[in-house]
Write an enzyme that holds these catalytic residues in place. Sequence first.
Site, short mmCIF file in Angstrom:
data_model
loop_
_atom_site.label_atom_id
_atom_site.label_comp_id
_atom_site.label_asym_id
_atom_site.label_seq_id
_atom_site.Cartn_x
_atom_site.Cartn_y
_atom_site.Cartn_z
N PHE A 116 10.07 10.50 40.87
CA PHE A 116 8.65 11.36 41.43
C PHE A 116 7.73 10.61 42.31
CE2 PHE A 116 6.52 8.77 38.25
CZ PHE A 116 5.17 9.08 38.73
N LYS A 117 7.89 9.43 42.31
CA LYS A 117 6.87 8.89 43.25
C LYS A 117 7.12 9.00 44.84
CE LYS A 117 5.48 5.92 39.57
NZ LYS A 117 5.22 4.25 39.30
N ASP A 118 8.45 9.40 45.19
CA ASP A 118 8.88 9.81 46.33
C ASP A 118 7.96 10.96 47.02
OD1 ASP A 118 10.92 7.89 47.06
OD2 ASP A 118 12.14 9.31 45.73
N LEU A 121 4.63 9.30 47.92
CA LEU A 121 4.81 8.07 48.82
C LEU A 121 5.32 8.67 50.18
CD1 LEU A 121 5.28 5.38 46.17
CD2 LEU A 121 3.39 5.59 47.80
N THR A 151 7.42 2.89 41.68
CA THR A 151 6.39 2.72 42.96
C THR A 151 6.99 1.79 43.90
OG1 THR A 151 4.61 3.22 41.34
CG2 THR A 151 4.00 2.23 43.67
#
Length: 508
Positions: A116-118, A121, A151
């Site tokens: 999900f951090k894509d 970021l 992350t």
Amino acid sequence: MPSTTYSSTRGSPGQKSISFSQVVMSGLAHDRGLFVPDVIPKVSLDEVESWRSMSYADMSTELLSKYIGPDEIPKADLNLIISTACGNFRSPDVTPVVKVGEHYVLELFHGPTFAFKDVALQMLGGFFEYFLKKGMNGGRLAVLGATSGDTGSAAIAGLRGKSGVDCVILYPKGRVSSIQERQMTTILDSNIHCVAVEGTFDDCQDIVKASFGDAAFRDEVKLGAVNSINWARVLAQQTYYFWTYLRLTDDDVKFGNAVNFSVPTGNFGDILAGYYAKRMGLPVGDLVVATNENDILHRFFTHGEYHRRSINKSISPSMDICVSSNFERYLYHLLDDDSSNLKNLMTAFESTGKLTLEGRTLAKAKADFKSARCDTAETLNVIRSYNKDHGYMLCPHSAVGVSALHQTNLANKHSVALATAHDGKFPAACSQAVPDLPPPPPPPPPQLAMLKTMPTRSQACENDAKAVQDFVRRRIAERKGAKRREKAAWVGAAALVVIVGIILARRR
């Protein structure tokens, strides 16, 4: 409309009314607080409805422009940053919403690193690049981040090859999955530096915070943050709450009715984005904090006890966190934006490891969030049952979120569980859950399977802030030296071309 300004949760006079660009580039406030918006913009239901037919990038541009005005980033430039980020996802919907059983699942794993951090970021990398090209920080930024697994790879994917950026990622040695580690260490770009620290994620996070608190070091290397202490992460993550709401109200839920979200939670940034979306005006019902055995947040929302304990190693390593950085942002709002009260509580917590609330304040927190705890046995059971009953594979983190929906009696068409990572990133846990059940776990995507044969590069470092800071200095110096040598080589080559040209001209 002018851009939203930001102030530190801890209230220092010099950390008030800060611009978005400054907040993005600095990450952590200089008084060790976190930046929060001075005013939370509002959206009407009519506005939300007008976004229904838009692409993910265009809808996100409309949403983020509520915070970011043309005085910071012209709307066309903002759309380009977001569209470029969204173009790196494998799904045209960026974050598809699918129905599984009686409830929905928001698939947040279609980006470059399958987590999900894509979403945030990829956008943050675009913001860094945009502001550096505008001359901020003298065109230089040294990003220092800590990761519990996802992350790091997402930050690296967003920052690899970026001009003017050095990216140093700390991760706890032996406490991330093999695939998570290889997603980081197989990136050999000269501006990427992976550091294995002897300790836990919280140790890595403490080193990052200590480095931001060291003014001389921070200013020397032009320090920046990619962890969710950086407000831009939380801001970008609000986009998929709006997107999901629109998709559920396309046909299954009446527009205007509330939608519930269950969020696998470690550092509290993902679910905090849902909290801000709700405060903006999105019809959000219950926000469910889903934790594994490292349940400091569940203990807080149940008993008001935010007490630090040692970390239990689990099969959902990205949630193996005992202090949630973004909790400070929520606590600030819970205390009616009282920075003095917040600072006193956080100072005491940093000294004692304990923060306790009760009475009306705790009741208010319980009204804002529900919570549930899911241990390893239950996580494996959820993976197993969803594979058997629905033919759907959940990663161990996503399974924690699904379990929380069931524990809070919210597994219905008005509810969404956030699937925060692809199951292929955690083959050991998934194989443990479904060793013999049909259908068998699907093979990992080729992008993950190929990691096993790729060369890696990482650096071991002791659990010490000064040791990490010295490493950052050395890497920056090495990169500067390499650039000077490269420039000298180009100048020499150009001079040689000129000399040869002159000689040839004279011979004619």
